[in-house]
Design an enzyme around this catalytic site. Structure first.
Site, PDB file in Angstrom:
ATOM      1  CG  HIS A   1     -10.383  20.170  32.810  1.00  0.00           C
ATOM      2  ND1 HIS A   1     -10.506  19.045  33.584  1.00  0.00           N
ATOM      3  CD2 HIS A   1      -9.190  20.076  32.182  1.00  0.00           C
ATOM      4  CE1 HIS A   1      -9.405  18.299  33.444  1.00  0.00           C
ATOM      5  NE2 HIS A   1      -8.600  18.902  32.589  1.00  0.00           N
TER       6      HIS A   1
ATOM      7  CB  SER B   1     -39.854  33.330  27.604  1.00  0.00           C
ATOM      8  OG  SER B   1     -40.685  33.519  28.721  1.00  0.00           O
TER       9      SER B   1
ATOM     10  CE  LYS C   1     -34.431  33.097  28.317  1.00  0.00           C
ATOM     11  NZ  LYS C   1     -34.973  32.112  29.244  1.00  0.00           N
TER      12      LYS C   1
ATOM     13  CD  GLU D   1     -33.133  24.356  25.741  1.00  0.00           C
ATOM     14  OE1 GLU D   1     -33.004  24.465  26.962  1.00  0.00           O
ATOM     15  OE2 GLU D   1     -33.970  25.014  25.105  1.00  0.00           O
TER      16      GLU D   1
END
Ligand code: ARG
Length: 477
Positions: free
Chosen positions: A160, A281, A287, A294
């Site tokens: 979970h 970024s 970043k 992704e």
């Protein structure tokens, strides 16, 4: 329009040429490039068989074979690929006709584009699946090398997405390896149903010429001849099941990507993906983004979409050849290419990571992931029913959280107090046993059951998987 285009086929039954729009709309040439070499092999095998069976003269056959060999050397760009040519089969026939004249027409004796395209697609897909299978074995090998270095690297396992029980990074990596092994096996299984020759089925009912289907099957390297000619030209289930296998492979890869994305967050801090597989970024200078993972995670949608498109095209089609079948092909290749690139990039990205051992250990120690072992200790030492032990430990954790106690601060005195509340009796557990039950590294050592995380068991599992790779690489593919 090139004057050659379309003429061969249409000068009999049809008077008018197709409109340019209709020709482009129905042409498969754009994606037929992929079956060019296979189409030449198919034509060569068929022509050789026609010659051996005395169906066409040796001289004519040799002329045809010579033209096909010339085309093979020149490559696909030697063809006239105007959309009015319809497809690669006609483009090849046009080329051969241009080279040797009307004799070229014998090449199509006892053959249809229906059995030809099915043959070509199976030949190319066999090759593609073999390549993907090789890369899957390579991926398992990379994971095993990583696992070898992390057999003692403690981390918390989640259920979970909450801290569950301690494990090792190697044990977790082997969960990837086993999933990929099954993805490999699924493709290997699907391969058997790709590896069948439809050639000789002609349009749908074979032919009255005395062709030898086994000869072309062997010349093209297929495992068997398809038993029914209608089925042979109709069936594309081999494509659907291959793409299904690729879609499931995509699902496996997304899980790996997702975990790398999650674990590389500040909050988890368990992994750093190398710069080569990260972006930054345009506005936020600090970043480091896991873009490769992704994009791979997202591309699985393409695989599912292609599978759905294929299944939908095939649904309720009448038997035998329908032009709809042509529309399956680009979905197949897109799925093959997408899955293959996802597979390789995920392998490279995963092997680039830096696993933060200290952070992983800290997380494993922080949040009572050893609670199950403490309950097990009570069962083992006191022959207490597990459900009761579960209750005592559950209360212990709640008390510890309320009083800000860390797992390693739990001792037998605290446990006795809670046990007395629950059962009226103390436990008198040995403090050293309690300490060990609460220490993630000690807990892992005790999980010696097959499939578990103890370093020896993981070493055996790694060996077993290495054996699998070796057996599959030495010709079992
Ligand atoms: N381009 C077609 C395909 O990909 C080849 C077979 C065409 N057959 C026909 N009867 N029109 O399926």
């Amino acid at each position: 329009m090139n004057p050659r285009s379309g003429r061969l086929l249409r000068k009999g039954r049809l008077k008018d040429k197709m409109t340019d729009a209709a020709a482009s709309f129905t042409s498969s040439l754009e994606f037929d490039r992929r079956i060019f070499e296979a189409d030449l092999q198919c034509n060569m095998a068929h022509t050789t068989m026609l010659k051996e069976q005395d169906i066409i003269s040796p001289e004519d056959a040799d002329k045809i074979l010579g033209a096909l060999q010339k085309l093979e050397a020149e490559g696909v760009d030697a063809l006239d690929l105007d959309p009015s040519v319809e497809d690669i089969h006609m483009a090849v026939e046009n080329y051969v006709t241009h080279e040797i004249g009307e004799v070229a027409g014998f090449m199509h004796t006892a053959k249809s584009r229906n059995d030809q395209v099915a043959t070509d697609l199976r030949l190319v897909l066999k090759y593609e699946v073999e390549e993907i299978q090789d890369d899957l074995l390579r991926f398992i090998g990379v994971i095993l090398d990583m696992a070898d270095n992390h057999r003692e690297t403690v981390m918390v396992g989640y259920t979970h997405l909450q801290h569950a029980q301690p494990t090792t990074f190697a044990h977790h990596l082997l969960s990837y390896a086993n999933a990929i092994k099954r993805d490999y096996q699924r493709l290997k299984d699907a391969y058997q149903r790709i590896d069948m020759s439809p050639l000789g089925s002609a349009a749908l009912t074979t032919t009255s010429f005395k062709i030898d289907r086994e000869m072309t099957q062997k010349l093209l390297g297929f495992g068997s001849v398809m038993d029914n000619s209608i089925d042979a030209v109709s069936s594309r289930d081999f494509m659907a099941e291959t793409v299904f296998s690729l879609a499931l492979l995509g699902s496996t890869l997304t899980k790996i990507c997702e975990e790398m994305i999650l674990w590389s967050t500040y909050e988890f801090g368990m992994v750093e993906i190398s710069d080569e597989f990260s972006s930054t970024s345009s506005i936020m200078p600090q970043k480091k983004n896991p873009d490769v993972a992704e994009i791979a995670r997202a591309k699985t949608a393409t695989l599912y979409g292609e599978l759905m498109a294929i299944l939908t095209i095939l649904k309720a089609l009448p038997q035998s050849y329908n032009r709809d079948l042509q529309e399956v092909t680009p979905h197949l290749w897109n799925a093959v290419d997408t899955a293959h690139s996802m597979l390789n990039i995920t392998r490279e990205m995963l092997s680039s990571i830096d696993f933060k051992k200290e952070r992983a250990l800290k997380l494993a120690k922080a949040n009572f992931s050893t609670a199950t072992e403490l309950a097990d200790l009570m069962v083992k030492e006191k022959r207490m029913p597990f459900r009761l032990a579960h209750q005592i430990v559950g209360r212990t954790v709640t008390t510890a959280l309320e009083n800000g106690l860390e797992p390693e601060e739990i001792d037998s005195k605290i446990l006795d107090k809670i046990s007395e509340e629950v059962t009226g009796e103390s436990l008198d557990l040995d403090d050293e046993l309690v300490r060990k039950a609460l220490d993630p590294s000690e807990v892992i050592k005790t999980r010696k059951v097959v499939g578990g995380p103890s370093p020896e068991i993981v070493a055996d599992a790694i060996l077993k998987l290495r054996g699998f790779i070796e057996a599959e690489s030495s010709g079992n593919v």
